[in-house]
Motif scaffolding. Structure first.
Motif, PDB file in Angstrom:
ATOM      1  N   LEU A 142       3.195  -0.294   0.285  1.00 61.36           N
ATOM      2  CA  LEU A 142       2.464   0.731  -0.392  1.00 61.36           C
ATOM      3  C   LEU A 142       3.224   1.541  -1.367  1.00 61.36           C
ATOM      4  O   LEU A 142       4.400   2.179  -0.989  1.00 61.36           O
ATOM      5  CB  LEU A 142       1.594   1.621   0.530  1.00 61.36           C
ATOM      6  CG  LEU A 142       0.517   2.406  -0.124  1.00 61.36           C
ATOM      7  CD1 LEU A 142      -0.551   1.776  -1.024  1.00 61.36           C
ATOM      8  CD2 LEU A 142      -0.030   3.421   0.759  1.00 61.36           C
ATOM      9  N   VAL A 143       3.089   1.610  -2.560  1.00 58.51           N
ATOM     10  CA  VAL A 143       3.953   2.301  -3.407  1.00 58.51           C
ATOM     11  C   VAL A 143       3.072   3.061  -4.292  1.00 58.51           C
ATOM     12  O   VAL A 143       2.125   2.786  -5.101  1.00 58.51           O
ATOM     13  CB  VAL A 143       4.839   1.525  -4.538  1.00 58.51           C
ATOM     14  CG1 VAL A 143       5.685   2.321  -5.509  1.00 58.51           C
ATOM     15  CG2 VAL A 143       5.670   0.524  -3.836  1.00 58.51           C
ATOM     16  N   GLY A 144       3.217   4.660  -4.298  1.00 57.33           N
ATOM     17  CA  GLY A 144       2.301   5.420  -4.814  1.00 57.33           C
ATOM     18  C   GLY A 144       3.228   6.278  -5.968  1.00 57.33           C
ATOM     19  O   GLY A 144       4.381   6.908  -5.548  1.00 57.33           O
ATOM     20  N   VAL A 145       2.713   6.576  -7.017  1.00 54.61           N
ATOM     21  CA  VAL A 145       3.406   7.408  -8.209  1.00 54.61           C
ATOM     22  C   VAL A 145       2.586   8.667  -8.577  1.00 54.61           C
ATOM     23  O   VAL A 145       1.394   8.486  -8.803  1.00 54.61           O
ATOM     24  CB  VAL A 145       3.627   6.707  -9.484  1.00 54.61           C
ATOM     25  CG1 VAL A 145       4.467   7.512 -10.417  1.00 54.61           C
ATOM     26  CG2 VAL A 145       4.250   5.275  -9.099  1.00 54.61           C
ATOM     27  N   SER A 146       3.118   9.800  -8.315  1.00 63.36           N
ATOM     28  CA  SER A 146       2.437  11.155  -8.550  1.00 63.36           C
ATOM     29  C   SER A 146       1.269  11.369  -7.652  1.00 63.36           C
ATOM     30  O   SER A 146       1.531  11.380  -6.265  1.00 63.36           O
ATOM     31  CB  SER A 146       2.050  11.082  -9.948  1.00 63.36           C
ATOM     32  OG  SER A 146       1.736  12.455 -10.457  1.00 63.36           O
ATOM     33  N   LEU A 147       0.056  11.478  -8.195  1.00 61.93           N
ATOM     34  CA  LEU A 147      -1.273  11.536  -7.370  1.00 61.93           C
ATOM     35  C   LEU A 147      -1.089  10.277  -6.352  1.00 61.93           C
ATOM     36  O   LEU A 147      -1.632  10.396  -5.280  1.00 61.93           O
ATOM     37  CB  LEU A 147      -2.480  11.446  -8.156  1.00 61.93           C
ATOM     38  CG  LEU A 147      -3.622  11.610  -7.334  1.00 61.93           C
ATOM     39  CD1 LEU A 147      -3.897  12.932  -6.706  1.00 61.93           C
ATOM     40  CD2 LEU A 147      -5.089  11.322  -8.364  1.00 61.93           C
ATOM     41  N   GLY A 148      -0.773   9.086  -6.945  1.00 59.54           N
ATOM     42  CA  GLY A 148      -0.716   8.096  -6.123  1.00 59.54           C
ATOM     43  C   GLY A 148       0.225   8.096  -4.803  1.00 59.54           C
ATOM     44  O   GLY A 148      -0.107   7.552  -3.686  1.00 59.54           O
ATOM     45  N   GLY A 149       1.231   8.923  -5.156  1.00 57.52           N
ATOM     46  CA  GLY A 149       2.082   9.373  -4.000  1.00 57.52           C
ATOM     47  C   GLY A 149       1.349   9.974  -2.818  1.00 57.52           C
ATOM     48  O   GLY A 149       1.866   9.968  -1.688  1.00 57.52           O
ATOM     49  N   TRP A 150       0.988  11.006  -3.369  1.00 51.27           N
ATOM     50  CA  TRP A 150       0.108  11.809  -2.425  1.00 51.27           C
ATOM     51  C   TRP A 150      -0.928  11.030  -1.620  1.00 51.27           C
ATOM     52  O   TRP A 150      -0.881  11.023  -0.428  1.00 51.27           O
ATOM     53  CB  TRP A 150      -0.776  12.920  -3.057  1.00 51.27           C
ATOM     54  CG  TRP A 150      -1.854  13.918  -2.328  1.00 51.27           C
ATOM     55  CD1 TRP A 150      -1.437  14.710  -1.288  1.00 51.27           C
ATOM     56  CD2 TRP A 150      -3.179  13.782  -2.572  1.00 51.27           C
ATOM     57  NE1 TRP A 150      -2.500  15.348  -1.011  1.00 51.27           N
ATOM     58  CE2 TRP A 150      -3.558  14.800  -1.423  1.00 51.27           C
ATOM     59  CE3 TRP A 150      -4.006  13.297  -3.452  1.00 51.27           C
ATOM     60  CZ2 TRP A 150      -4.859  15.049  -1.454  1.00 51.27           C
ATOM     61  CZ3 TRP A 150      -5.320  13.561  -3.366  1.00 51.27           C
ATOM     62  CH2 TRP A 150      -5.743  14.466  -2.355  1.00 51.27           C
TER      63      TRP A 150
END
Length: 322
Positions: free
Chosen positions: A183-191
Motif C-alpha cells: 500500500l502506497v499513499g500520498v498526502s491524504l492517501g498517506g493518512w
C-alpha cells in the motif's frame, strides 16, 4: 527552506482560488463505537475489465459497490485503474492511494508508474477516494470537496467508507492473487494508508508519503484547512471539540497491525500542507519505524519524483526479499 516554502505557498494560493461556495457544517452526532467494529470490512465483489494490451501488461479498470453507502449513487460506485502483468506469477500487488483534491492519478503515476512497468513488473491498482474523480457529484465544486469539510459527520463517514472499501479490495486481492500486497499513499492517501495500517494485517508493506496524522490538527493548524476551520469556528466548534469528534480517524491512537519493520514514512521538513510536528507525532507514537526526511515542501511530490521513487521502491524491494 525559503524556496520550498515559497513554492508551497504559491501552490496553496492557487488551491484556494477554487473553494467551497456552499456551507457544509453539521453538528457531530455519531454514536461511540470501537475502532475495529467501525472499520470492519469483508471481501468486495470486484469486477475487472481488461480492454488494452501494453507490452507485458493487460490494462483496464476494476469496480465494485461501496460497502458503506453514502446515499450518493455517484460516490457509492468505486472505479479504479488496474495494470496486470501478463505472466502474473506471484507478482506483488501495489495499491496507490492519491491525495486530497487531486483530480487524476497523474502525479502518482509520474513518480512510480513507468519505473514499475519497465523494471519490476508488479500488478498495480489505482484506488479512488470518496467524492474524488468519477465519484465527485455534479454539484461539487472540486474533487474531494465533500470528503473533508466542516460537515463533521460526513468527514468521519467518508473516512470510514475509504477504509472499509480499501480493505475490501485488499481482501479481494488476497483471495485472487498470490503475490504480496503493498500500500502506497500520498498526502491524504498517506493518512489513509496510516489509518488502515492500524486495522488491516493482510498488508505486507506500507509506504506513506507526505502524510498527515491527526486530521483535526491539519484542519486547525495548516493553510489548506483554514476555510474549514473558519466555518467550524462560526458554529462554535473548538479545536478540543474537533479532536474529540474526529478521534476515531487518528492513526496515532492505535499501533499498526502491519509489521513495524515493513512501514516506511516519508516527510518534508518545510511542508506547508502537513505540519512536520504532526508527522513527528505519528512516527514517535508508532515506535519510530523507518523514516526519511526530505529538505523540501509538499511540492516535493512533483520536484522530488526521482528520489521518492528510488527510496520507496528500494525499501519495498528490500522488505519483499526477506
Amino acid at each position: 527552506m525559503f524556496f520550498s516554502t515559497f513554492i508551497d505557498r504559491l501552490a496553496l494560493y492557487d488551491l484556494h482560488r477554487k473553494r467551497s461556495k456552499d456551507k457544509h457544517f453539521s453538528a457531530f452526532s455519531l454514536d461511540t463505537i470501537a475502532r475495529d467494529e467501525f472499520y470492519k470490512s469483508k471481501i468486495a465483489d470486484v469486477s475487472i475489465i481488461l480492454d488494452e494490451s501494453r507490452k507485458k501488461y493487460m490494462v483496464g479498470t476494476f469496480s465494485y459497490e461501496s460497502l458503506i453507502p453514502s446515499g450518493d449513487l455517484v460516490n457509492d460506485t468505486l472505479k479504479g485503474e488496474v495494470f496486470f502483468n501478463k505472466t502474473d506469477i506471484d507478482k506483488p500487488n501495489v495499491i496507490f492511494v492519491h491525495g486530497w483534491r487531486m483530480d487524476s492519478y497523474d502525479r502518482i503515476k509520474k513518480i512510480f508508474h513507468h519505473r514499475i512497468m519497465k523494471d519490476l513488473g508488479w500488478n498495480m491498482y489505482y484506488f479512488s477516494l470518496p467524492y474524488h474523480f468519477e465519484r465527485e457529484p455534479e454539484h461539487s465544486r472540486y474533487s474531494g470537496e465533500l470528503m473533508i469539510s466542516a460537515n463533521i459527520d460526513r468527514t468521519v463517514e467518508s473516512t470510514r467508507q475509504a477504509i472499509v472499501d480499501l480493505r475490501a479490495l485488499i481482501h479481494w486481492i488476497k483471495a485472487n492473487k498470490t503475490g504480496p500486497v503493498i500500500l502506497v499513499g500520498v498526502s491524504l492517501g498517506g493518512w489513509i494508508a496510516n489509518l488502515i495500517a492500524t486495522l488491516e494485517s493482510q498488508i505486507d508493506v506500507v509506504a506513506s508519503i507526505f502524510y498527515a496524522n491527526r486530521l483535526s490538527y491539519s484542519i486547525w493548524n495548516t493553510i489548506p484547512g483554514k476555510f474549514i476551520r473558519e466555518e467550524l469556528e462560526q458554529h462554535g466548534v473548538t479545536y478540543e471539540d474537533l479532536i474529540r469528534y474526529w478521534e476515531i480517524t487518528d492513526p496515532s491512537q492505535a499501533v499498526p497491525k502491519v509489521n513495524k519493520d515493513h512501514i516506511l514514512l516519508i516527510s518534508a521538513k518545510y511542508d506547508q500542507y502537513i505540519d512536520i510536528k504532526d508527522a513527528d507525532s505519528l512516527w514517535e507514537s508508532w515506535g519510530k519505524p523507518e523514516r526519511y526526511l526530505y529538505n523540501c515542501g509538499h511540492a516535493g511530490i512533483v520536484l522530488c519524483r526521482k528520489k521518492l521513487a528510488l527510496d520507496t521502491l528500494s525499501f519495498i524491494q528490500k522488505k519483499l526479499k526477506r
